[in-house]
Design a protein around this motif. Structure first.
Motif, short mmCIF file in Angstrom:
data_model
loop_
_atom_site.label_atom_id
_atom_site.label_comp_id
_atom_site.label_asym_id
_atom_site.label_seq_id
_atom_site.Cartn_x
_atom_site.Cartn_y
_atom_site.Cartn_z
N GLY A 108 0.72 -1.18 0.05
CA GLY A 108 -0.09 0.12 -0.01
C GLY A 108 1.08 1.33 -0.10
N ASP A 109 1.98 1.33 0.83
CA ASP A 109 2.77 2.42 0.89
C ASP A 109 3.64 2.47 -0.36
N ARG A 110 4.45 1.33 -0.74
CA ARG A 110 5.33 1.32 -1.84
C ARG A 110 4.70 1.70 -3.14
N TYR A 111 3.43 1.33 -3.36
CA TYR A 111 2.69 1.77 -4.41
C TYR A 111 1.61 2.80 -4.43
N TYR A 112 1.75 3.58 -3.28
CA TYR A 112 1.06 4.96 -2.77
C TYR A 112 -0.64 4.85 -3.16
N SER A 113 -1.09 3.64 -2.85
CA SER A 113 -2.62 3.40 -3.36
C SER A 113 -3.24 2.50 -2.32
N GLU A 114 -4.46 2.83 -2.11
CA GLU A 114 -5.12 2.16 -1.18
C GLU A 114 -5.74 0.88 -1.82
N LEU A 115 -5.95 1.18 -3.20
CA LEU A 115 -6.49 0.00 -3.93
C LEU A 115 -5.60 -1.02 -4.16
N ALA A 116 -4.15 -0.85 -4.18
CA ALA A 116 -3.06 -1.76 -4.10
C ALA A 116 -3.15 -2.48 -2.88
N ARG A 117 -3.47 -1.68 -1.46
CA ARG A 117 -3.35 -2.14 -0.42
C ARG A 117 -4.52 -3.12 -0.18
N THR A 118 -5.52 -2.75 -0.59
CA THR A 118 -6.83 -3.71 -0.63
C THR A 118 -6.55 -5.02 -1.46
N VAL A 119 -6.14 -4.81 -2.72
CA VAL A 119 -5.71 -6.15 -3.48
C VAL A 119 -4.77 -7.02 -2.77
N ALA A 120 -3.89 -6.35 -2.09
CA ALA A 120 -2.95 -7.11 -1.36
C ALA A 120 -3.62 -7.90 -0.27
N VAL A 121 -4.40 -7.21 0.50
CA VAL A 121 -4.98 -7.75 1.50
C VAL A 121 -5.99 -9.07 1.17
N ILE A 122 -6.80 -8.91 -0.22
CA ILE A 122 -7.37 -10.24 -0.72
C ILE A 122 -6.59 -11.16 -1.08
N CYS A 123 -5.33 -10.78 -1.80
CA CYS A 123 -4.50 -11.99 -1.79
C CYS A 123 -3.86 -12.71 -0.56
N ALA A 124 -3.46 -11.83 0.31
CA ALA A 124 -3.06 -12.30 1.71
C ALA A 124 -4.25 -13.41 2.41
#
Length: 591
Positions: A108-124
């Motif tokens: 989320g921080d590296r890709y400066y995006s809450e969408l990226a964070r959300t997708v990463a949560v789903i993957c996790a």
């Protein structure tokens, strides 16, 4: 004392130890709950990482896979070991320098995006729930045999134990519990291996016995195993039947998946400094190597003993261990030719995948009467791969306390990893979704309550998957590694080493990679999109190896989308430049 009493004593003592540690190290803040306060010593963190890493798949199922697959089973050994080295060298120090609680936090921080964070949560969540299903299945297998309960009840007992120390202690409780669990599981794995190595080859070290001659003969253990396998219609034990492409794909998927496993990565946030992360990674590699170099030996010992003690024997002469395991439904004999002799050869026993298909009473020779016998093959012996390590001491006629010790070790391996995975699930929900996106003003106490509630819900879901698993333990875990390789690995690697990678590229790659892997699993593993056979596999790659292909798809999509969109901001590129040189770091944070 009999096995069951010994099991109650040893398992009871280990459970009391785990619960006592959880009470002693109860988390009082989110920092304690997420990263154990960031103050775990490198040696303790190395042991905890090894226990977290060596799950039920390593302890219970890997040796079983190698025992039945022979040379082909080595892909799991190579992939998981190589993957840990990849993680320790390429990711751990850099992610520790970044100083976040979780992998979604980093993305989320590296890709400066809450969408990226959300997708990463789903993957996790996909990775963790798939992985934890294998662990709970392992718990059920152990309990079903040694505590004489149904697998379903065994899973529920395991859920209760994990719930207590994972929800109460968080990462702080889990870390020190895993130190104890490592001691239990490695002792439980090595003691019977040493006993059996001395019995069969006269060598104290199983690793040496694996390549030695059988006691009192000039015949090498592996030559004996090759001969037995070929006599029964199997491939030679030391020859493989998988295609080179599939072997390569599975190994690569397991390696990349290892490096993308969120519950292992988070362990490196629990030490004070980057230097400590490197040292603890080295300790963990040594601790892991003890088990992983012994597993091939245990596989060969078990295979020889199984064939020698059961095959071509009259059922009335079969050892007691065989009949004990029959009661679990994880081992069965169906007397197809009604001669009272156990026949074992290459081919299916029943028309189905799991032992739950075996039903009915026993016939005149003791064989099970079933309605779904596979008459296309003469094989009469069904052996679930997940019982090999657990049954090994019984097959070798070792003392009852050793048998009970192995049961405690299997439980320690399964519960340690299950706890780590449940923590990833709870932190993904409480920290990366609730704190970072939905309720940014929530206080520390409120976040801790949500984290514990998320862990409780995760335990219940994990228990359901443990009772209804999609396959044997190592196969389920291999799918979790494929999901991690397809989703996380490219985003993390490019996030560290490629400044030009932006949010559009990373998010697109994660989504396409994850969906590709899920589609392939549904189509070729679970046959939910129509019947399929290995001949239908794309590029000849099995579902366990498709994570490698999906990972390549992720990389390609990420690079294409990245170069068709704007570069990341200068401050983000500066962060990447900074974390490439992991000298020193602040404490793990996220607020």
């Amino acid at each position: 004392m009999d096995v069951q009493i010994w099991t109650y004593i040893i398992v009871g003592l280990t459970f009391a130890l785990y619960i006592g540690i959880a009470i002693w190290s109860r988390a009082g803040s989110t920092r304690d709950f997420y990263v154990a306060g960031g103050g775990v010593p490198p040696l303790a963190n190395g042991m905890a990482t090894a226990a977290d890493w060596m799950s039920a798949a390593s302890f219970i199922s890997m040796a079983g896979l190698i025992s039945f697959m022979g040379y082909d089973g080595a892909v799991y050994l190579m992939g998981w070991t190589g993957g840990y080295v990849l993680l320790a060298l390429l990711l751990a120090p850099y992610l520790r320098k970044f100083g976040k609680f979780t992998v979604p936090d980093f993305i989320g921080d590296r890709y400066y995006s809450e969408l990226a964070r959300t997708v990463a949560v789903i993957c996790a969540l996909f990775v963790s729930f798939t992985y934890v299903a294998g662990q709970m299945r392992g718990v059920g297998v152990v309990f079903s045999r040694f505590l004489q309960v149904e697998i379903e009840l065994g899973v529920i007992i395991g859920m209760a134990i994990v719930f207590f120390y994972a929800v109460l202690g968080g990462m702080k409780g889990i870390t020190y519990t895993q130190v104890a669990q490592y001691c239990v599981l490695i002792f439980a794995f090595m003691v019977p291996a040493i006993f059996i190595s001395i019995q069969l080859t006269g060598h104290f070290f199983p690793q040496i016995g694996f390549g030695a001659t059988l006691e009192g003969t000039d015949t090498y253990l592996l030559d004996r195993l090759d001969g037995l396998s070929q006599e029964l219609g199997f491939n030679a034990y030391t020859n493989g039947s998988k295609s080179t492409m599939d072997v390569f794909a599975i190994t690569a998927a397991l390696m990349a998946g290892t490096a993308g496993l969120p519950h292992v990565i988070v362990r490196f946030f629990t030490v004070p400094r980057v230097k400590d992360a490197r040292i603890s990674a080295g300790y963990a590699l040594v601790f892991i190597a003890i088990l992983y170099t012994t597993a091939p030996a245990i596989s060969a010992f078990a295979r020889v003993n199984l064939i020698d003690t059961v095959v071509d024997k009259n059922y009335s002469e079969i050892p007691e261990w065989f009949k004990n395991w029959e009661q679990t439904g994880l081992l069965a004999w169906i007397d197809k030719n009604e001669d009272g002799v156990v026949q074992y050869s290459n081919g299916a026993v029943i028309s189905g995948i799991t032992p739950e298909f075996i039903e009915g009473e026993k016939g005149s020779f003791g064989q099970r009467i079933v309605s779904n016998v596979d008459t296309s093959s003469p094989n009469e012996l069904y052996v679930d791969r997940d019982i090999i390590v657990l049954a090994n001491p019984e097959i070798a006629n070792l003392p009852n306390w050793v048998i009970a010790l192995v049961a405690a070790g299997g439980l320690a391996a399964a519960l340690s990893t299950a706890a780590g995975l449940l923590l990833v699930i709870s932190t993904s929900v409480s920290h990366d979704l609730i704190k970072k996106q939905i309720m940014p003003d929530i206080n520390d106490k409120g976040e801790l309550i949500i984290a514990r509630a998320a862990a409780a819900v995760a335990v219940i879901i994990a228990g359901y998957f443990g009772i209804n698993p999609p396959g044997y333990v190592a196969a389920v875990v291999a799918l979790a590694f494929g999901l991690a390789a397809a989703s996380f690995f490219p985003a993390i690697i490019m996030g560290i080493f490629y400044k030009r990678m932006n949010k559009e590229g990373a998010v697109s790659g994660m989504i396409v990679g994850l969906l590709s892997m899920i589609f392939y699993m549904l189509k070729f593993k679970f046959n939910l999109l129509g019947e399929s056979t290995p001949e239908d596999w794309w590029f000849g790659v099995s579902p366990e190896g498709f994570g490698f292909v999906a990972m390549l798809i992720n990389f390609v999509v990420s690079m294409v989308v990245c170069h068709l969109s704007t570069p990341p901001p200068a401050d983000v590129q500066e962060i990447v430049e900074t974390i490439r040189f992991p000298r020193g770091a602040g404490r793990a944070g996220g607020h």
